[in-house]
Design a protein around this motif. Structure first.
Motif, short mmCIF file in Angstrom:
data_model
loop_
_atom_site.label_atom_id
_atom_site.label_comp_id
_atom_site.label_asym_id
_atom_site.label_seq_id
_atom_site.Cartn_x
_atom_site.Cartn_y
_atom_site.Cartn_z
N LYS A 172 21.18 1.56 38.84
CA LYS A 172 22.34 2.43 39.15
C LYS A 172 23.66 1.75 38.79
O LYS A 172 24.65 2.39 38.48
N GLN A 173 23.66 0.41 38.82
CA GLN A 173 24.89 -0.32 38.46
C GLN A 173 25.14 -0.33 36.95
O GLN A 173 26.22 -0.69 36.50
N TYR A 174 24.11 0.00 36.17
CA TYR A 174 24.22 -0.05 34.70
C TYR A 174 23.72 1.26 34.08
O TYR A 174 22.73 1.26 33.34
N PRO A 175 24.39 2.37 34.36
CA PRO A 175 23.87 3.65 33.86
C PRO A 175 23.77 3.65 32.32
O PRO A 175 24.61 3.07 31.64
N GLY A 176 22.72 4.28 31.84
CA GLY A 176 22.55 4.45 30.39
C GLY A 176 21.91 3.26 29.70
O GLY A 176 21.55 3.37 28.52
N ARG A 177 21.75 2.12 30.38
CA ARG A 177 21.13 0.96 29.71
C ARG A 177 19.61 1.09 29.76
O ARG A 177 19.05 1.50 30.77
N LYS A 178 18.97 0.70 28.65
CA LYS A 178 17.50 0.67 28.63
C LYS A 178 17.01 -0.57 29.38
O LYS A 178 17.69 -1.60 29.39
N VAL A 179 15.82 -0.43 29.97
CA VAL A 179 15.25 -1.55 30.73
C VAL A 179 13.98 -2.06 30.05
O VAL A 179 13.04 -1.29 29.82
N VAL A 180 13.99 -3.35 29.73
CA VAL A 180 12.78 -3.99 29.19
C VAL A 180 12.15 -4.79 30.32
O VAL A 180 12.83 -5.59 30.98
N CYS A 181 10.87 -4.56 30.55
CA CYS A 181 10.21 -5.37 31.58
C CYS A 181 9.18 -6.28 30.94
O CYS A 181 8.43 -5.88 30.05
N TYR A 182 9.18 -7.51 31.39
CA TYR A 182 8.13 -8.47 31.00
C TYR A 182 6.83 -7.93 31.59
O TYR A 182 6.83 -7.31 32.67
N VAL A 183 5.72 -8.20 30.92
CA VAL A 183 4.42 -7.72 31.42
C VAL A 183 4.14 -8.31 32.82
O VAL A 183 3.40 -7.71 33.61
N ASN A 184 4.77 -9.45 33.12
CA ASN A 184 4.62 -10.06 34.46
C ASN A 184 5.44 -9.27 35.48
O ASN A 184 6.44 -9.75 36.03
N THR A 185 5.06 -8.04 35.72
CA THR A 185 5.68 -7.17 36.72
C THR A 185 4.58 -6.29 37.30
O THR A 185 3.55 -6.07 36.65
N SER A 186 4.85 -5.74 38.48
CA SER A 186 3.86 -4.83 39.07
C SER A 186 3.86 -3.51 38.31
O SER A 186 4.82 -3.19 37.60
N ALA A 187 2.81 -2.72 38.51
CA ALA A 187 2.75 -1.40 37.87
C ALA A 187 3.91 -0.53 38.33
O ALA A 187 4.48 0.23 37.54
N GLU A 188 4.31 -0.64 39.61
CA GLU A 188 5.43 0.16 40.14
C GLU A 188 6.72 -0.17 39.39
O GLU A 188 7.51 0.72 39.09
#
Ligand code: 13P
Ligand code: SF4
Length: 318
Positions: A119-135
């Motif tokens: 919410k603090q960065y509207p419009g930015r894409k998020v890349v997640c490292y595979v080391n994250t939960s499914a949620e």
């Protein structure tokens, strides 16, 4: 050797009395009975690597899991890896020999924390490292692994990218792009504990050696490296290199495989006892118990699985 492990040995106490080769024989028999395979991460202890049908890095393991014809996969690694396999192979039964083998770095961000941060960065894409939960994956635009993080960030739309959860991997990726990478403040305690002084000390001991480190290491450690590689790429490079001595900056379990596959070369941990305690929770007895009792099943709720799969598939399509 003949199979002597009786089917009746159902509890852990009885299993402890049985020796290693008997356990291995029983595992082989159960794999056939259950139509199962064992896949293991490169950080697993030697005895687990020895009974695995397939060894690899996080990406290779999930891709392999999706390709396999067997119905049951005993996943010897940490929880997010088994979850990724469950997301990519929803019709298979994914078992973990120890359900408490988590990844502390993956636990450094929850889905609700990520929603608030976005919410603090509207419009930015998020890349997640595979080391994250499914949620958490379900809240992201695209996933990456240590072997393709640079490629993924370059491919993502926008000049400002949110990157979760590893600040060290984010800093590494930032070296290769003009995009502004806004990192979450997470890290892997195992790699973060490899310090510049450890590299310097080992370099003094082995001045001719090459330094290979994982991109989860601190920036100052990465500055000292000849090569920055995922565990899968380290395994490949170990076969190719003509160097006799290599200093390894990652979890020490990988050295077992490197030595086994390349007995003529020397692989030295940059820091002694670089152990991920979660990766070390699994052993052959637990792998046997997993097959014996069909435990512990890893399930991802369908709604989360579908959204998380989107992020993983966008990565795989690149
Ligand atoms: P790899 O994807 O390189 O195997 O790394 C997984 C991991 O957990 C590193 O700590
Ligand atoms: Fe997680 Fe680090 Fe262990 Fe890899 S080595 S599973 S990133 S805690």
């Amino acid at each position: 050797m003949l199979l002597v492990y009786p089917n009746s040995l159902k509890n852990e106490g009885e299993r402890k009395k049985v020796n290693k080769s008997e356990i291995e024989n029983r595992i082989e028999q159960l794999k056939k009975e259950r139509n199962a395979v064992i896949i293991a991460h490169n950080y697993q202890i030697g005895e687990v690597q020895d009974v695995a049908d397939f060894l690899g890095d996080s990406l290779q393991l999930s891709q392999e899991a999706a390709k396999l014809e067997e119905e049951v996969i005993v996943f010897c690694g940490v929880h997010f890896m088994a979850e990724t396999a469950a997301i990519l192979s929803p019709d298979k039964t994914i078992l973990m020999p120890d359900i408490d083998a988590g990844c502390p770095m993956a636990d450094m961000i929850t889905a609700s924390e990520l929603r608030d941060w976005k919410k603090q960065y509207p419009g930015r894409k998020v890349v997640c490292y595979v080391n994250t939960s499914a949620e958490v994956k379900a809240e992201c635009d695209i996933c990456c692994t240590s072997s393709n993080a640079v490629q993924v960030v370059k491919a993502v739309e926008g000049n400002e990218i949110l990157f979760v959860p590893d600040k060290n991997l984010a800093a590494y990726v930032a070296r290769f792009t003009k995009k502004k990478i806004i990192p979450w403040d997470g890290y892997c305690y195992v790699h973060n504990n490899i310090r510049l002084r450890h590299v310097r000390e080992k370099k003094e001991q082995f001045p001719e050696a090459e330094v290979w480190v994982h991109p989860e290491c601190r920036p100052e450690v990465i500055d000292m490296a000849d090569k920055v590689l995922s565990t899968g790429k380290m395994i490949k490079e170990a076969k190719i290199t003509t160097k006799a001595d290599i200093l390894i900056g990652t979890e020490s379990g990988i050295i077992y495989r490197m030595k086994k596959e390349n007995p003529d070369k020397n692989f030295h941990p940059i820091k002694e006892l670089t152990h991920c305690s979660n990766m070390k929770k699994i052993n052959v007895r637990k792998a046997l118990a997993s097959l014996e009792d069909m435990k512990y099943k890893v399930d991802v709720p369908q709604e989360i699985s579908q959204r998380a799969k989107g992020a993983i598939e966008r990565m795989v399509r690149l």
